[in-house]
Scaffold this active site. Structure first.
Site, PDB file in Angstrom:
ATOM      1  N   GLY A  13       0.771  -1.240   0.000  1.00  0.00           N
ATOM      2  CA  GLY A  13       0.000   0.000   0.000  1.00  0.00           C
ATOM      3  C   GLY A  13       0.800   1.288   0.000  1.00  0.00           C
ATOM      4  O   GLY A  13       0.279   2.335   0.387  1.00  0.00           O
ATOM      5  N   SER A  14       2.039   1.259  -0.476  1.00  0.00           N
ATOM      6  CA  SER A  14       2.802   2.521  -0.478  1.00  0.00           C
ATOM      7  C   SER A  14       2.223   3.516  -1.482  1.00  0.00           C
ATOM      8  O   SER A  14       2.218   4.722  -1.224  1.00  0.00           O
ATOM      9  CB  SER A  14       4.288   2.275  -0.733  1.00  0.00           C
ATOM     10  OG  SER A  14       4.512   1.719  -2.004  1.00  0.00           O
ATOM     11  N   ASN A  15       1.705   3.031  -2.605  1.00  0.00           N
ATOM     12  CA  ASN A  15       1.059   3.961  -3.555  1.00  0.00           C
ATOM     13  C   ASN A  15      -0.223   4.527  -2.957  1.00  0.00           C
ATOM     14  O   ASN A  15      -0.514   5.715  -3.127  1.00  0.00           O
ATOM     15  CB  ASN A  15       0.768   3.259  -4.888  1.00  0.00           C
ATOM     16  CG  ASN A  15       1.990   3.207  -5.776  1.00  0.00           C
ATOM     17  OD1 ASN A  15       2.352   4.185  -6.436  1.00  0.00           O
ATOM     18  ND2 ASN A  15       2.669   2.062  -5.779  1.00  0.00           N
ATOM     19  N   LYS A  59     -16.380 -15.424  -8.440  1.00  0.00           N
ATOM     20  CA  LYS A  59     -15.811 -14.086  -8.676  1.00  0.00           C
ATOM     21  C   LYS A  59     -16.902 -13.053  -8.921  1.00  0.00           C
ATOM     22  O   LYS A  59     -16.787 -11.894  -8.505  1.00  0.00           O
ATOM     23  CB  LYS A  59     -14.857 -14.165  -9.883  1.00  0.00           C
ATOM     24  CG  LYS A  59     -14.115 -12.876 -10.223  1.00  0.00           C
ATOM     25  CD  LYS A  59     -12.729 -12.855  -9.666  1.00  0.00           C
ATOM     26  CE  LYS A  59     -11.948 -11.586  -9.973  1.00  0.00           C
ATOM     27  NZ  LYS A  59     -11.074 -11.683 -11.121  1.00  0.00           N
ATOM     28  N   MET A  84      -3.998  -7.145  -6.865  1.00  0.00           N
ATOM     29  CA  MET A  84      -3.422  -8.262  -7.610  1.00  0.00           C
ATOM     30  C   MET A  84      -4.454  -9.201  -8.238  1.00  0.00           C
ATOM     31  O   MET A  84      -4.126 -10.331  -8.567  1.00  0.00           O
ATOM     32  CB  MET A  84      -2.471  -9.050  -6.702  1.00  0.00           C
ATOM     33  CG  MET A  84      -1.290  -8.226  -6.187  1.00  0.00           C
ATOM     34  SD  MET A  84      -0.349  -7.395  -7.502  1.00  0.00           S
ATOM     35  CE  MET A  84       0.510  -8.826  -8.187  1.00  0.00           C
ATOM     36  N   ASN A 101      -5.197   1.926 -13.387  1.00  0.00           N
ATOM     37  CA  ASN A 101      -4.223   1.039 -12.733  1.00  0.00           C
ATOM     38  C   ASN A 101      -2.825   1.605 -12.931  1.00  0.00           C
ATOM     39  O   ASN A 101      -2.541   2.235 -13.963  1.00  0.00           O
ATOM     40  CB  ASN A 101      -4.294  -0.354 -13.369  1.00  0.00           C
ATOM     41  CG  ASN A 101      -3.303  -1.322 -12.755  1.00  0.00           C
ATOM     42  OD1 ASN A 101      -3.167  -1.408 -11.533  1.00  0.00           O
ATOM     43  ND2 ASN A 101      -2.577  -2.050 -13.582  1.00  0.00           N
ATOM     44  N   HIS A 103       1.103   0.410 -13.333  1.00  0.00           N
ATOM     45  CA  HIS A 103       1.901  -0.775 -13.650  1.00  0.00           C
ATOM     46  C   HIS A 103       3.383  -0.396 -13.630  1.00  0.00           C
ATOM     47  O   HIS A 103       3.767   0.601 -14.250  1.00  0.00           O
ATOM     48  CB  HIS A 103       1.499  -1.312 -15.032  1.00  0.00           C
ATOM     49  CG  HIS A 103       2.251  -2.555 -15.382  1.00  0.00           C
ATOM     50  ND1 HIS A 103       1.963  -3.770 -14.800  1.00  0.00           N
ATOM     51  CD2 HIS A 103       3.309  -2.770 -16.199  1.00  0.00           C
ATOM     52  CE1 HIS A 103       2.802  -4.674 -15.265  1.00  0.00           C
ATOM     53  NE2 HIS A 103       3.634  -4.094 -16.113  1.00  0.00           N
TER      54      HIS A 103
END
Ligand code: GRF
Length: 184
Positions: A13-15, A59, A84, A101, A103
């Protein structure tokens, strides 16, 4: 009116932390109960939710719970940051065009879950970071912005990885500002 943000993260969770320090985040969601991002959320006083795919029949049911959560909070933009799981039809049909997102490679180079390691092993002289809209593919959606990050001659994979993350921490806030998200 400012856009309401939700962040999805599976682990560290650093972002998320970088985003939440600069922008109001309505909530963070994690698909793992023990993810460190949940501790970061608590420290930053951001609401959090966690549930796991295995707690649902399939899902689609898991993603329906996510759609309900996003609807309930009237979320305008979902920021995936180390989330993820592949986003599937239930979530996409409700929120496509509202999910971005980050990447850790210069797409379409090195898509998938190991963008940093794959670039390192390929021996590239530069890699990068990409922020893109999320579609049904893996890291295939329309690119919003990307930056190049060099691999220096005396890099180890750790120093290379740290440089990629530093670029992420600049690019995510920049893209959010450019998408019209108001800072705190
Ligand atoms: C980041 O490198 C992001 O690009 C990738 O997963 C990593 C998540 O790191 N998708 P963190 O959880 O934000 O620390």
């Amino acid at each position: 009116m400012t856009k309401k943000l939700a962040v999805f993260a599976s682990g560290n969770g650093s972002n998320f932390q970088v985003i939440a320090e600069q922008f109001p985040v309505e909530f963070v969601f994690s698909d793992h109960h023990d993810a460190y991002v949940l501790e970061r959320a608590q420290n930053l006083d951001v609401a959090s939710y966690a549930f796991e795919l295995k707690e649902f029949d399939n899902k689609a049911a898991y993603e329906k719970a996510l759609v309900d959560l996003l609807d309930e909070h009237q979320i305008d933009l979902v920021c995936l940051a180390g989330y993820m799981k592949i986003v599937s039809q239930t979530l996409l049909s409700a929120y496509e065009g509202k999910i971005i997102n980050i990447h850790p490679a210069y797409l379409p180079e090195f898509p998938g879950a190991h963008g940093i390691e794959d670039a390192w092993r390929a021996g590239v002289s530069e890699s990068g970071v990409t922020i893109h809209w999320v579609d049904s593919g893996v890291d295939t959606g329309q690119i919003i912005q990307q930056v190049r990050v060099p691999r220096l001659p005396d890099d180890t994979i750790e120093t290379f990885e740290a440089r990629i993350h530093e670029a992420e921490y600049k690019l995510y806030p920049k893209v959010l500002r450019e998408l019209g998200v108001k800072e705190k």
